[in-house]
Motif scaffolding. Structure first.
Motif, short mmCIF file in Angstrom:
data_model
loop_
_atom_site.label_atom_id
_atom_site.label_comp_id
_atom_site.label_asym_id
_atom_site.label_seq_id
_atom_site.Cartn_x
_atom_site.Cartn_y
_atom_site.Cartn_z
N MET A 53 21.23 113.97 54.85
CA MET A 53 20.10 113.11 54.59
C MET A 53 20.07 112.76 52.90
O MET A 53 19.84 111.77 52.41
N ILE A 54 20.39 113.87 52.25
CA ILE A 54 20.27 113.75 50.77
C ILE A 54 21.32 112.76 50.17
O ILE A 54 21.11 112.16 49.13
N VAL A 55 22.53 112.92 50.73
CA VAL A 55 23.48 112.11 50.40
C VAL A 55 23.38 110.35 50.29
O VAL A 55 23.42 109.61 49.60
N SER A 56 22.58 110.47 51.58
CA SER A 56 22.38 108.97 52.25
C SER A 56 20.94 108.49 51.37
O SER A 56 21.00 107.33 50.90
N ILE A 57 20.21 109.33 51.03
CA ILE A 57 19.02 109.01 50.33
C ILE A 57 19.50 108.57 48.93
O ILE A 57 18.98 107.43 48.17
N GLU A 58 20.26 109.48 48.21
CA GLU A 58 20.89 109.13 46.96
C GLU A 58 21.35 107.73 46.92
O GLU A 58 21.41 106.92 45.86
N GLN A 59 22.36 107.55 47.72
CA GLN A 59 22.97 106.31 47.85
C GLN A 59 22.33 104.96 47.84
O GLN A 59 22.09 104.04 47.15
N HIS A 60 21.22 105.06 48.80
CA HIS A 60 20.08 103.94 48.96
C HIS A 60 19.52 103.81 47.74
O HIS A 60 18.85 102.71 47.30
N VAL A 61 18.91 104.93 47.17
CA VAL A 61 17.92 104.91 46.11
C VAL A 61 18.71 104.15 44.86
O VAL A 61 18.33 103.30 44.24
N ASP A 62 19.95 104.89 44.51
CA ASP A 62 20.94 104.09 43.28
C ASP A 62 21.04 102.50 43.84
O ASP A 62 20.97 101.62 42.70
N TRP A 63 21.27 102.09 45.09
CA TRP A 63 21.80 100.82 45.29
C TRP A 63 20.37 100.10 45.02
O TRP A 63 20.34 98.96 44.62
N ILE A 64 19.22 100.49 45.50
CA ILE A 64 18.05 99.71 45.37
C ILE A 64 17.57 99.60 44.05
O ILE A 64 17.42 98.34 43.44
N ALA A 65 17.79 100.83 43.25
CA ALA A 65 17.45 100.64 41.57
C ALA A 65 18.27 99.69 41.04
O ALA A 65 17.68 98.93 40.09
N ASP A 66 19.63 99.48 41.24
CA ASP A 66 20.45 98.79 40.65
C ASP A 66 20.13 97.17 41.05
O ASP A 66 20.14 96.27 40.13
#
Ligand code: NAP
Length: 558
Positions: A453-466
């Motif tokens: 989950m942490i890998v997927s969380i970081e990916q989504h957070v980075d995508w949303i922030a960008d």
């Protein structure tokens, strides 16, 4: 300039506090989202209904709770200092240590001032005229925000079973997903555990050591692999730390599930019996979730899957002394891995203890709970099992449950619950058409619960922030999923799932554990590496498939 000013210029309710972003939930997703957005200079308010940060690790405090992904991998990668300095004590950290880590992150990155604890978000409505979300919270306040991010977690809505008489029970009733904060001591008590998923499989061996007698009520047997948990040596930690950049890259870009492991190069039927058994034996001895990575077709081909399932069934028969108990513990109604595989410490061996009884409630369903016992009725007639305390390990309304609790209204007053009545519909698991500027972290339609989950969380957070940074840079007002892109994505998620054995199990992935919930395979099975590339490509093509509105003010001005 913060968007506080840009939004207030639109004449929205003057007395409502206004933020650029409201984030719902302060688990691992919400905390990292806050950190990223604040770094971009945005004003952010995080609401968390729990009494502290940590999300699922705040609520799931049951005996034996620990992560089933190795901690050196189930940890944030966004800060190299953090990953170099934090010492995980064991291969699979116990829940208190993961919660301590969450608190450490909150303090280290000074997140707390922007997190309001003990506050539930009750509703969020999109105001089309002002182009902002109006968010109401359980403390009776309303705030506005240009963006809302749902970081509500996939397994945070503990599900109480509809068993008749439950409220008449005179002893204590606990749910694994909503465990009390004080130490619960079962010493001298007769305890009943209902459910045999991951939470039960972790807690049963620990409760059995305390209880006078433990009765486990099993409806469906699950496959479980020994964790082989152990203390981490300094050498093991160092080996990860010195290779972190490459290991994290592999987890993000090359793995299917966000966990670094050897990738299989062949299918199970390409090896002969002896070689295959030896390979399963090696993984069984090594322990953990990577058991399913022995071959590349275990979740694709039933005959291949049977070889792994039979191996585990044989192991159960070897471990459990009583043949009829062993038989009951051998899963027989779903392919191995089609339900989330469990990871245990001494689960099967616990049934060799004199103070533990397994009750088959598939043939003898629970008829009702009486004040001091659990009554079953079926093949064996009526039986009453006396218990002093009940532990409900009955799972969650997964992936959509905690979103559904919030009254979310998008364009034209459409509610998300109405839109998702036939099953969740998203584009990339990130947004749903008709709900502009509303993001979901690890939502249905993304790899989410099928991954670390942490890998997927970081990916989504980075995508949303960008994405939010791009919106601001281009002076755009709203982004939302396009209807066609969403339809195509939902069809794709389903098509990929149908090509696997996953739909053959009545799992919470399918919503099958909640009576009346539409049965649709919710997570995306395409793999985290593939999925990340799709998300990156969509962004690189100017958010292809999304509808963006608003004048390109900055460009026009220049
Ligand atoms: P679960 O996998 O949904 O298991 C729920 C259990 O309760 C099942 O055995 C189910 O039986 C039974 N049940 C539900 N309603 C019942 C009823 N009315 N009467 C009798 N039995 C009933 O829930 P969980 O164990 O909490 O695990 C959920 C997920 O959380 C896991 O799959 C995993 O992803 C995550 N989790 C992770 C960890 C970890 O990292 N170590 C630990 C715990 C949980 P049926 O199968 O027959 O419906």
């Amino acid at each position: 300039m913060s968007a506080v000013q840009s939004i207030s210029g639109k004449g929205h309710a003057a007395n409502a506090a206004t933020y650029d972003v409201v984030v719902v939930g302060a688990g691992f997703a919400g905390m990292y989202m806050l950190h990223r957005l604040r770094k971009q200079g945005l004003s952010v308010r995080v609401y968390e209904q729990g009494g502290d940060v940590g999300g699922t690790w705040y609520w799931n405090r049951y005996p034996g709770a620990r992560c089933d992904v190795e901690s050196m991998q189930y940890s944030y990668s966004f800060s190299d200092e953090l990953q170099q300095q934090w010492d995980w004590s064991e291969r699979y950290a116990p829940q208190p240590e993961i919660l301590k880590y969450a608190n450490h992150v909150a303090d280290r990155f000074k997140l707390r001032p922007d997190i309001q604890l003990g506050t539930r978000v009750d509703s969020a409505a999109f105001d089309e005229r002002a182009g902002v979300w109006s968010v109401t919270t359980s403390d009776g306040k309303t705030v506005t925000a240009k963006y809302v991010v749902l970081a509500t977690g996939c397994l945070s809505n503990a599900r109480m079973p509809d068993i008749e008489g439950l409220s008449d029970f005179k002893g204590q009733v606990y749910h694994t997903g909503h465990w009390p904060h004080e130490q619960i001591d079962f010493t001298g008590l007769r305890v009943g555990v209902i459910g045999t998923g991951s939470s039960a499989i972790q807690s049963v061996p620990v409760i059995a050591e305390q209880a006078r007698h433990l009765t486990v009520f099993q409806r469906t047997a699950n496959f479980s692999i020994p964790a082989r948990n152990a203390a981490l040596t300094p050498e093991e930690r160092d080996s990860f730390r010195s290779n972190y950049p490459e290991l994290r890259r592999i987890a993000r870009e090359e793995s299917r599930n966000g966990i670094v492991q050897e990738l299989p190069d062949r299918g199970a039927l390409e090896d002969g019996d002896n070689v295959r058994r030896a390979k399963y034996e090696t993984r069984w001895t090594r322990g953990g979730l990577t058991f399913m990575g022995v071959y590349n077709n275990l979740v694709l081909d039933k005959a291949a899957n049977d070889t792994a399932a039979n191996f585990v069934r044989d192991k159960i028969a070897q471990i459990v002394s009583d043949p009829s108990t062993a038989k009951l513990l051998q899963p027989d109604n779903h392919p191995i891995g089609a339900k989330r595989i469990c990871v245990d410490t001494d689960y099967y061996a616990t049934f060799n203890r004199a103070n533990v009884t397994l009750v088959d409630i598939r043939s003898n369903p629970i008829e009702r709970i009486l004040p001091y016992s659990v009554r079953t009725a079926g093949k064996e007639g009526i039986r009453d099992y006396e218990v002093d305390a009940l532990v409900l390990a009955t799972g969650f309304d997964a992936m959509t449950g905690s979103v559904a609790k919030i009254d979310i209204r998008g364009r034209n007053g459409l509610t998300l619950n109405a839109k998702w009545a036939e099953g969740p519909r998203t584009y990339l698991g990130l947004m749903s058409a008709g709900f502009p500027n509303l993001f979901i972290i690890t939502g249905p339609g993304s790899p989410s619960v099928l991954s670390n989950m942490i890998v997927s969380i970081e990916q989504h957070v980075d995508w949303i922030a960008d994405c939010i940074a791009t919106m601001r840079h281009r002076g755009l007002d709203t982004i939302e999923a396009g209807k066609d892109a969403e339809d195509r994505w939902v069809a794709h998620v389903n098509e990929v799932a149908q090509g696997t054995l996953y739909p053959q199990a009545n799992s919470w992935y399918m919503g099958a554990n909640i009576p009346g919930k539409p049965q649709i395979f919710m997570p995306y099975i395409g793999g985290v590496g593939v999925y990340r590339q799709i998300c990156n490509d969509v962004a690189a093509k100017g958010y292809e498939g999304f509808v963006l509105t608003g004048a390109e003010r900055q460009r026009a001005a220049s």
